[in-house]
Design a protein around this motif. Structure first.
Motif, short mmCIF file in Angstrom:
data_model
loop_
_atom_site.label_atom_id
_atom_site.label_comp_id
_atom_site.label_asym_id
_atom_site.label_seq_id
_atom_site.Cartn_x
_atom_site.Cartn_y
_atom_site.Cartn_z
N MET A 316 0.82 -1.21 0.00
CA MET A 316 0.00 0.00 0.00
C MET A 316 0.86 1.26 0.00
SD MET A 316 -3.11 -0.69 -0.36
CE MET A 316 -3.66 0.98 -0.04
N ALA A 317 2.01 1.22 0.67
CA ALA A 317 2.93 2.36 0.64
C ALA A 317 3.46 2.58 -0.77
CB ALA A 317 4.07 2.13 1.62
N ASN A 318 3.72 1.49 -1.48
CA ASN A 318 4.16 1.59 -2.88
C ASN A 318 3.07 2.25 -3.72
OD1 ASN A 318 4.63 0.93 -5.68
ND2 ASN A 318 6.12 -0.57 -4.99
N LYS A 319 1.84 1.83 -3.54
CA LYS A 319 0.73 2.42 -4.29
C LYS A 319 0.54 3.89 -3.93
CE LYS A 319 -4.18 1.81 -5.33
NZ LYS A 319 -5.40 0.99 -5.06
N THR A 320 0.68 4.21 -2.65
CA THR A 320 0.56 5.61 -2.23
C THR A 320 1.64 6.47 -2.86
OG1 THR A 320 -0.38 4.88 -0.11
CG2 THR A 320 0.44 7.13 -0.23
N ALA A 321 2.86 5.94 -2.97
CA ALA A 321 3.94 6.69 -3.60
C ALA A 321 3.62 7.00 -5.06
CB ALA A 321 5.25 5.91 -3.50
N ARG A 322 3.02 6.04 -5.76
CA ARG A 322 2.66 6.28 -7.16
C ARG A 322 1.56 7.34 -7.25
NH1 ARG A 322 2.66 0.52 -7.22
NH2 ARG A 322 0.43 0.48 -7.66
N ILE A 323 0.62 7.32 -6.29
CA ILE A 323 -0.44 8.35 -6.27
C ILE A 323 0.17 9.72 -5.99
CG2 ILE A 323 -2.52 9.09 -5.08
CD1 ILE A 323 -3.16 6.16 -4.57
N VAL A 324 1.14 9.77 -5.08
CA VAL A 324 1.80 11.03 -4.76
C VAL A 324 2.45 11.62 -6.01
CG1 VAL A 324 3.78 12.01 -3.54
CG2 VAL A 324 2.17 10.54 -2.32
N TRP A 325 3.14 10.78 -6.77
CA TRP A 325 3.79 11.27 -8.00
C TRP A 325 2.75 11.81 -8.99
CZ3 TRP A 325 3.22 9.64 -13.09
CH2 TRP A 325 4.12 10.18 -14.00
N ALA A 326 1.64 11.09 -9.14
CA ALA A 326 0.61 11.53 -10.08
C ALA A 326 0.02 12.87 -9.66
CB ALA A 326 -0.48 10.46 -10.19
N ILE A 327 -0.23 13.05 -8.38
CA ILE A 327 -0.83 14.30 -7.91
C ILE A 327 0.15 15.46 -8.05
CG2 ILE A 327 -1.54 15.47 -5.79
CD1 ILE A 327 -3.08 13.01 -5.03
N MET A 328 1.44 15.21 -7.77
CA MET A 328 2.42 16.29 -7.86
C MET A 328 2.69 16.70 -9.30
SD MET A 328 5.16 15.25 -4.88
CE MET A 328 5.96 16.85 -4.89
N THR A 329 2.68 15.75 -10.22
CA THR A 329 2.97 16.08 -11.62
C THR A 329 1.75 16.67 -12.34
OG1 THR A 329 2.49 13.76 -12.20
CG2 THR A 329 4.80 14.38 -11.86
N ARG A 330 0.54 16.27 -11.95
CA ARG A 330 -0.66 16.73 -12.63
C ARG A 330 -1.36 17.89 -11.92
NH1 ARG A 330 -3.09 10.61 -13.55
NH2 ARG A 330 -1.30 9.81 -14.72
N ALA A 331 -0.86 18.26 -10.75
CA ALA A 331 -1.45 19.37 -9.98
C ALA A 331 -2.92 19.13 -9.70
CB ALA A 331 -1.24 20.69 -10.71
N GLU A 332 -3.26 17.91 -9.28
CA GLU A 332 -4.64 17.55 -8.97
C GLU A 332 -4.76 17.16 -7.50
OE1 GLU A 332 -5.68 14.44 -11.62
OE2 GLU A 332 -5.63 15.69 -13.43
N VAL A 333 -5.95 16.76 -7.10
CA VAL A 333 -6.20 16.24 -5.77
C VAL A 333 -6.61 14.78 -5.89
CG1 VAL A 333 -6.85 18.48 -4.83
CG2 VAL A 333 -8.60 17.00 -5.81
N TYR A 334 -6.58 14.09 -4.77
CA TYR A 334 -6.93 12.67 -4.79
C TYR A 334 -8.43 12.50 -4.95
CZ TYR A 334 -7.58 7.89 -3.14
OH TYR A 334 -7.94 6.56 -3.05
#
Length: 340
Positions: A316-334
């Motif tokens: 789950m930490a691995n999945k959260t890290a991938r979500i973090v990258w997506a949010i930081m690069t796309r300037a979106e929210v979860y």
């Protein structure tokens, strides 16, 4: 001959410079005192400067960038293979100069003064947490020698420390009371400092746009959001979320050969502090999912059913890290996936 590439080996007092021209011919090998570094680079035309990412490297990178140079920071582990033989400052500077020109080299983004100021809060917080744990364990051990057992949990230990400071010490010898009172005072002081840092991080998480968006991810609170926002200066340097998770050391270690894939434990490379925060956040999600399984996603519950708890939290930490990258690069929210 015009200098095009410089390898700079940092130190506290004596810096080593290795410079080459466009053809790779060595132009200069020189040792500089600390006060001579900026005047030396001021006289140079704009060139490529390679530095190992270490203590004070971000400060010197900002100073050289202000002079017009292109500065690239590299992890020391990636520079080490370019050291031909022996270990000295001149050999290190030569290896840095050669490594910075490699097309496949990976670089570290230069952090701003504000980012390093935010990270100083996290470093101090981590130190205070360790000190508080050490003091509480010391008090537990001393009181256990007199048959007094403090129940598990930090709140019970803090409650005992407050009672001792208020003069309600347990029935133990006077000499032991003095030591326990001293430890209790230190525990409460460190705890108060931690609360102050936590309040400052919470205020920072509300004011910073990146941290505010990261805080919308389940398992990431103000501490994790501000740490990620300050540590990842340029998320676009990672091509994918998996590469970002690999940078944090959350991907399996490969030992494959001859067409046979062998995956082991996670690599545990990269930033240990960020990886710990992500794993702790995933552990909190596991605890919450066990108490309220109807609120957890079916994928998460299926993962807990077939895998050990620690394996599930790291996944789950691995999945959260991938979500973090997506949010930081796309300037979106979860945006959570709602059930049908």
């Amino acid at each position: 001959m015009e200098i095009t590439t410089v390898g700079l080996d940092l130190a506290k007092r004596v810096f080593q410079v290795h410079a080459v021209d466009a053809s790779g011919t060595v132009v200069l090998r020189k040792a500089l005192r600390r006060a001579q570094v900026l005047p030396f680079f001021t006289k140079l035309p704009p060139c490529l400067v390679g530095i190992e990412a270490c203590g004070t490297s971000h400060h010197w990178a900002r100073e050289l960038i202000a002079l017009g140079h292109e500065v690239r920071l590299m992890p020391p582990a990636y520079v080490k293979p370019y050291v031909k033989r022996g270990k000295n400052d001149a050999a290190d500077a030569e290896a840095i100069c050669e490594a910075v020109t490699r097309p496949t080299m990976r670089f570290v983004a230069v952090k701003s003064r504000e980012q390093q100021a935010f990270l100083s809060m996290h470093r101090a917080r981590e130190l205070l947490v360790r000190q508080r744990t050490q003091l509480i364990n010391m008090m537990r051990g001393l009181l256990a020698e007199f048959g007094i057992d403090i129940p598990e949990g930090i709140e019970r230990a803090l409650q005992m420390a407050r009672q001792v400071v208020d003069g309600k010490a347990p029935d133990i010898p006077i000499a032991a009371v003095r030591i326990v009172d001293m430890l209790s005072q230190q525990i409460l002081n460190v705890h108060a400092q931690l609360r102050e840092i936590d309040r400052a991080l919470a205020a920072l998480a509300r004011s910073d746009d990146v941290a505010r968006r990261l805080a919308t991810i389940p398992g990431i609170g103000p501490v994790g959001a501000t740490a990620l926002a300050a540590s990842v200066a340029d998320p676009s340097q990672f091509k994918s979320g998996r590469q970002f998770a690999a940078w944090l050391g959350l991907t399996p270690l490969q030992n494959s050969s001859g067409g046979k894939e062998r995956l082991g434990r996670i690599t545990k490379m990269g930033d240990r502090y960020l990886r710990k925060l992500l794993v702790i956040g995933a552990t909190a999600l596991v605890r919450y999912a066990r108490s309220r399984p109807e609120t957890a996603s079916p994928h998460f519950m299926a993962l807990l059913a077939r895998k050990p708890v620690r394996v599930a939290t790291v996944a789950m930490a691995n999945k959260t890290a991938r979500i973090v990258w997506a949010i930081m690069t796309r300037a979106e929210v979860y945006r959570p996936i709602l059930p049908a």
